[in-house]
Design an enzyme around this catalytic site. Structure first.
Site, PDB file in Angstrom:
ATOM      1  N   TRP A  10      52.153  69.095  29.924  1.00 29.54           N
ATOM      2  CA  TRP A  10      51.572  70.172  30.732  1.00 29.54           C
ATOM      3  C   TRP A  10      51.335  71.443  29.922  1.00 29.54           C
ATOM      4  O   TRP A  10      50.306  72.102  30.090  1.00 29.54           O
ATOM      5  CB  TRP A  10      52.401  70.457  31.978  1.00 29.54           C
ATOM      6  CG  TRP A  10      52.294  69.352  32.986  1.00 29.54           C
ATOM      7  CD1 TRP A  10      53.321  68.593  33.484  1.00 29.54           C
ATOM      8  CD2 TRP A  10      51.096  68.856  33.622  1.00 29.54           C
ATOM      9  NE1 TRP A  10      52.826  67.662  34.379  1.00 29.54           N
ATOM     10  CE2 TRP A  10      51.479  67.799  34.476  1.00 29.54           C
ATOM     11  CE3 TRP A  10      49.749  69.203  33.539  1.00 29.54           C
ATOM     12  CZ2 TRP A  10      50.561  67.090  35.255  1.00 29.54           C
ATOM     13  CZ3 TRP A  10      48.825  68.492  34.307  1.00 29.54           C
ATOM     14  CH2 TRP A  10      49.239  67.455  35.155  1.00 29.54           C
ATOM     15  N   ASP A  43      54.813  78.172  33.765  1.00 27.29           N
ATOM     16  CA  ASP A  43      54.427  77.156  34.741  1.00 27.29           C
ATOM     17  C   ASP A  43      55.718  76.565  35.306  1.00 27.29           C
ATOM     18  O   ASP A  43      56.427  75.837  34.618  1.00 27.29           O
ATOM     19  CB  ASP A  43      53.574  76.084  34.050  1.00 27.29           C
ATOM     20  CG  ASP A  43      53.207  74.928  34.974  1.00 27.29           C
ATOM     21  OD1 ASP A  43      53.625  74.933  36.147  1.00 27.29           O
ATOM     22  OD2 ASP A  43      52.491  74.011  34.512  1.00 27.29           O
ATOM     23  N   LYS A  74      55.075  69.778  44.388  1.00 26.87           N
ATOM     24  CA  LYS A  74      56.236  69.136  43.794  1.00 26.87           C
ATOM     25  C   LYS A  74      57.496  69.472  44.589  1.00 26.87           C
ATOM     26  O   LYS A  74      58.143  68.611  45.130  1.00 26.87           O
ATOM     27  CB  LYS A  74      56.406  69.581  42.333  1.00 26.87           C
ATOM     28  CG  LYS A  74      55.155  69.411  41.468  1.00 26.87           C
ATOM     29  CD  LYS A  74      54.940  67.986  40.998  1.00 26.87           C
ATOM     30  CE  LYS A  74      53.537  67.712  40.504  1.00 26.87           C
ATOM     31  NZ  LYS A  74      53.173  68.290  39.225  1.00 26.87           N
TER      32      LYS A  74
HETATM   33  C1  LIG Z   1      51.933  68.536  38.425  1.00 30.37           C
HETATM   34  C2  LIG Z   1      51.943  69.618  37.439  1.00 30.37           C
HETATM   35  C3  LIG Z   1      50.781  70.304  37.083  1.00 30.37           C
HETATM   36  C4  LIG Z   1      49.427  69.948  37.633  1.00 30.37           C
HETATM   37  O1  LIG Z   1      49.363  70.170  38.997  1.00 30.37           O
HETATM   38  P1  LIG Z   1      47.923  70.159  39.733  1.00 30.37           P
HETATM   39  O2  LIG Z   1      48.220  70.858  41.010  1.00 30.37           O
HETATM   40  O3  LIG Z   1      47.528  68.731  39.888  1.00 30.37           O
HETATM   41  O4  LIG Z   1      46.982  70.887  38.857  1.00 30.37           O
HETATM   42  C5  LIG Z   1      50.879  71.348  36.180  1.00 30.37           C
HETATM   43  N1  LIG Z   1      52.052  71.698  35.651  1.00 30.37           N
HETATM   44  C6  LIG Z   1      53.197  71.057  35.963  1.00 30.37           C
HETATM   45  C7  LIG Z   1      54.475  71.497  35.356  1.00 30.37           C
HETATM   46  C8  LIG Z   1      53.174  69.996  36.864  1.00 30.37           C
HETATM   47  O5  LIG Z   1      54.314  69.368  37.187  1.00 30.37           O
END
Ligand SMILES: *Cc1c(COP(=O)(O)O)cnc(C)c1O
Length: 360
Positions: free
Chosen positions: A102, A172, A196
């Site tokens: 990521w 993030d 998540k």
């Molecule tokens: C799942 C995830 C993403 C991507 O999420 P989207 O909503 O599909 O863009 C980005 N960063 C992390 C840490 C993730 O777990």
């Protein structure tokens, strides 16, 4: 009906009581005679909901008053663009720590807008460890320092920010926000996709230090402009009303579990059990350095790789869903977010033990 345990990384498990409440309220939300997804998000009723959601989130994370909380539409990956667009300002260079898939993708996206300096990369160790801060090649004048606090795919987590960082930190936290206490004031910006650990997909949350706002590149699309979204109270566009509604419920649920501190204790226990079982077995293994193992996403492997498919199939039949590792890395992965009950982890542990006995 008993629900299976869903170990998927996202969209992920939500507390059963939230689903029940959403069902009960679907035809008549707060005496409006309408469902929450039909009502105007500029109505007083929906405005009150957003205020409640923000107040509860501020309370849970002890967000200082000089931070703005944004409820934005779209995926976490939209922020891979929003971050450089909003924060590169006149500086043009940003530092990125590459600790997994990521953060690597975020760095790649940022290159469209400016210079990206990778301060260090875990790629050579196949993302099993975080490069030691002494080796980081930091810029002198970076607009910001970017990291992914929890690499959902690789199972690598960073919980402490090293002192060497010399720029506002952007993180993030898509897969770890609300899982453990954090000190928001150490960050310039935190963002998270909701699907998540918070709510259904379609919503992302950003928590931004006001001092970093107002400097967006001229090419920034208006919907991606954090300052503009803050000014419009996240209502520049039609927002993700159902996801915000579920997030608001989730924040109240987290409070009921003893807040983030209460859940942290349970989360630690769930993760410890799982890692202990993996480490003490000669059938399963995990390659991530112990200091950086993710508490929310536990990837693991079977020494005899041929058994992975069988494991996934048999686990699924036993009501343990979505244990297949991400397609980029293979193997297995158990995502054990806040909403995964400890009983789910216990059920997985007994299945793993039984499977190892039968196939070992
Ligand atoms: C799942 C995830 C993403 C991507 O999420 P989207 O909503 O599909 O863009 C980005 N960063 C992390 C840490 C993730 O777990």
């Amino acid at each position: 009906m008993t629900r299976p345990y869903n170990f998927g990384a996202g969209p992920a498990v939500l507390p059963e009581e939230l689903l029940t409440q959403a069902c009960e309220e679907m035809f008549n939300w707060r005496e409006s005679g309408m469902s929450v997804v039909e009502i105007s998000n500029r109505s007083k009723l929906f405005g009150d909901l957003m205020d409640e959601a923000e107040a509860d989130l501020r309370d849970l994370l002890k967000i200082p008053s000089n931070y703005r909380v944004l409820f934005l539409p779209g995926p976490a990956r939209a922020h891979f663009s929003m971050v450089p667009l909003n924060f590169l300002g006149g500086k043009n260079t940003a530092d990125y720590l590459d600790t997994g898939i990521w953060s690597a993708m975020a760095a790649e996206e940022a290159k469209r807008y400016g210079n990206v300096n990778i301060v260090a990369s875990g790629k050579n160790s196949e993302y099993t460890d975080v490069p030691s801060p002494e080796t980081w090649q930091l810029s002198d004048d970076a607009a910001y320092f970017y990291l992914c606090s929890n690499e959902t795919i690789n199972g690598v987590e960073i919980t402490q920010l090293p002192d060497v960082i010399n720029a506002p930190v952007v993180s993030d936290m898509t897969s770890c926000l609300l899982s453990r206490p954090i000190d928001v004031s150490q960050y310039g910006c935190i963002f998270a996709g909701a699907q998540k650990n918070i709510a259904p997909a379609g919503l992302s949350i950003a928590i931004v230090d006001e001092a970093l706002l107002g400097n967006a590149l001229p090419i920034t699309p208006s919907v991606f402009d954090y300052q503009l979204q803050a000014d419009k109270k996240s209502l520049f566009n039609t927002n993700a009303s159902f996801s915000i509604y579920m997030a608001a419920m989730m924040f109240k649920w987290v409070k009921k579990q003893g807040g983030i501190e209460g859940l942290f204790t349970i989360n630690q226990r769930k993760a410890e059990k799982l890692y202990d079982a993996i480490d003490s077995s000669d059938f399963y293994y995990n390659t991530v350095a112990k200091a950086h193992r993710s508490m929310m996403n536990v990837p693991f492997l079977i020494r005899n790789e041929d058994l992975v498919e069988t494991f996934v199939r048999e686990a699924d039949a036993a009501g343990l869903k979505a244990l297949k590792g991400h397609r980029y890395v293979g193997g297995l992965r158990a995502s054990i977010y806040n909403a995964m009950p400890e009983a789910g982890v216990d059920a997985l542990l007994s299945f793993m033990q039984d499977f190892a006995q039968r196939h070992g």
